[in-house]
Enzyme design. Sequence first.
Site, PDB file in Angstrom:
ATOM      1  N   SER A 100      39.638  54.161  38.961  1.00 20.08           N
ATOM      2  CA  SER A 100      38.909  53.084  39.628  1.00 20.08           C
ATOM      3  C   SER A 100      39.933  52.038  40.013  1.00 20.08           C
ATOM      4  O   SER A 100      40.823  51.745  39.252  1.00 20.08           O
ATOM      5  CB  SER A 100      37.867  52.454  38.713  1.00 20.08           C
ATOM      6  OG  SER A 100      37.748  53.175  37.536  1.00 20.08           O
ATOM      7  N   CYS A 101      39.769  51.526  41.205  1.00 22.08           N
ATOM      8  CA  CYS A 101      40.681  50.478  41.630  1.00 22.08           C
ATOM      9  C   CYS A 101      40.426  49.257  40.784  1.00 22.08           C
ATOM     10  O   CYS A 101      39.320  49.036  40.336  1.00 22.08           O
ATOM     11  CB  CYS A 101      40.424  50.133  43.080  1.00 22.08           C
ATOM     12  SG  CYS A 101      41.044  51.413  44.138  1.00 22.08           S
ATOM     13  N   ILE A 102      41.438  48.472  40.570  1.00 21.27           N
ATOM     14  CA  ILE A 102      41.249  47.331  39.702  1.00 21.27           C
ATOM     15  C   ILE A 102      41.569  46.037  40.451  1.00 21.27           C
ATOM     16  O   ILE A 102      42.309  46.057  41.365  1.00 21.27           O
ATOM     17  CB  ILE A 102      42.035  47.502  38.419  1.00 21.27           C
ATOM     18  CG1 ILE A 102      42.848  46.276  38.078  1.00 21.27           C
ATOM     19  CG2 ILE A 102      43.018  48.624  38.491  1.00 21.27           C
ATOM     20  CD1 ILE A 102      43.119  46.268  36.624  1.00 21.27           C
TER      21      ILE A 102
ATOM     22  N   MET B 157      33.500  49.063  42.996  1.00 25.65           N
ATOM     23  CA  MET B 157      34.897  48.661  43.017  1.00 25.65           C
ATOM     24  C   MET B 157      35.506  49.159  44.331  1.00 25.65           C
ATOM     25  O   MET B 157      35.030  50.129  44.886  1.00 25.65           O
ATOM     26  CB  MET B 157      35.647  49.269  41.829  1.00 25.65           C
ATOM     27  CG  MET B 157      35.061  48.908  40.492  1.00 25.65           C
ATOM     28  SD  MET B 157      35.090  47.149  40.171  1.00 25.65           S
ATOM     29  CE  MET B 157      36.795  46.911  39.711  1.00 25.65           C
TER      30      MET B 157
END
Lengths: 102, 411
Positions: A100-102, B157
Amino acid sequence: MERTIAGKSIAVNEEGYLTDFKQWDKSIADVLASEAEISLTPRHWEILGYLQNEYRNEVPLSIRKIGKSGVVDIKEFYQLFPKAPLKTATKIAGIPKPASCI
Amino acid sequence: MKHLVILGAGTAGTMMANHLNHHLKKPEWEISIVDEREEHHYQPGYLFLPFDIYSPEDIVKHIEEFIPKGVNLVKGKIDKVLPKENKVKMTGGNELNYDLLIVATGAKIAPEEIEGMKGSEWQKSVFDFYTFEGSLALRNKLRDWEGGKLVVHITEMPIKCPVAPLEFAFLADSYFKHKHMRDKVEITYVTPLSGAFTKPKATEALEHLLQEKHINIESDFAIEHVDNEAKEIVDYGGRAIPFDILVTVPTNKGDEVMARSGMGDDLNYVPTHKATLQSKEYTNVFVLGDASNIPASKAGSVAHFEAEILTENILRFVKGEPLKEEFDGHANCFIETGNGKALLIDFNYTHEPVEGTFPFAGVGPLRLLKESRMNHLGKLAFRWIYWNVLLKGTHIPFVSATMSESGKKYN
């Protein structure tokens, strides 16, 4: 770490994802699917194949992209792989858990 | 004369204008920065506005104040970029030619992506705190709310400042305690991730805090729609979570202008080389801040570290030298945990946030991944640093653009 899946010794990480896609085969998918209480239908295989293809092409996976892929809509994706479909499906497909991109 | 054009005078663009103004001088270079807005907002302040910790004056200033003399501020709306012709077309027909383009058009919320989110309850019981208007409307709602179910929610996200919704939940806990009504409020944190955060060690620490503050967590929730009548959010699996107030972080997207210019991905982020910050498609285009698709946090601290490295790379590019692959995804974020305390995390592409001291190994004074009052003071001091140091492109002493591994407890 190693674990035995379908009679073969397979390299996995702490979360149970295969760390070497080359070790994946359909019998492994069957075992991982039944651990997630899923019995694989032709439709499941179609989606697993699509995910593996994206992985080979180094396309980062996300729920949004899959929903727009034309292969499966998000609703059906959830029906086939309940709760957390992307995490479950990638595990069964033998490819890494999408970062998941953060 | 050569032209350098910066799109966007937010945090990232303003910092680049200040950096480059020292290096690319007239008459060889002319620098222009383009923005349609009148105001520059301190976006981290949106988190504090709903709780009456900051007031609007603390977070809004004029854009001009931060643009250095010698840099042209072009006010107006960008129609589109024509990257093959090295041109920016403005609405109304004006054109700006460039030799070098820096894209810093940021990211914004897109509540229309989810059915019912911007529905009849929008800013009545469904709020965002990623815009000034949203944050202010929420403040007014909370001021005389009598309690009920407060749901803090992330749509998908990536989002700007991925810790902000957690901070919101922590600050809400603290706010209602101070109002002596915590027992009347049930707080639930709903996330599409499988835990409180994306990195394991920080997730552990943050989940512990959620538990301590009696905040429920619902994970792996991919929202399908907001039901305005039943007042609940429903995910693709059919799971429904009721709310009296929904504080959501809608889908974040890059600016529409990148879509119009054919330069964005499916979320309008510009494909960018993650170590050099050069566009993957056009060699004379560079991208920094929230506008890029690099796998780093969308946060002011990241833009600050990027700006230092990008300045060097632009100067190399101008001289025809090879670019340095130096950006490591360094992010440094304070996480407000309520009751006058905060956590600090420091991490990059490869190293997750861990415990330790910052910025001096073994000394601190700030503690990593542990709650402390000093960290909270650091966060409050940051607003002053933002307006007076950061935007001006001044290097922050002792904090390097690339992450330092010393003073940190990796296994």
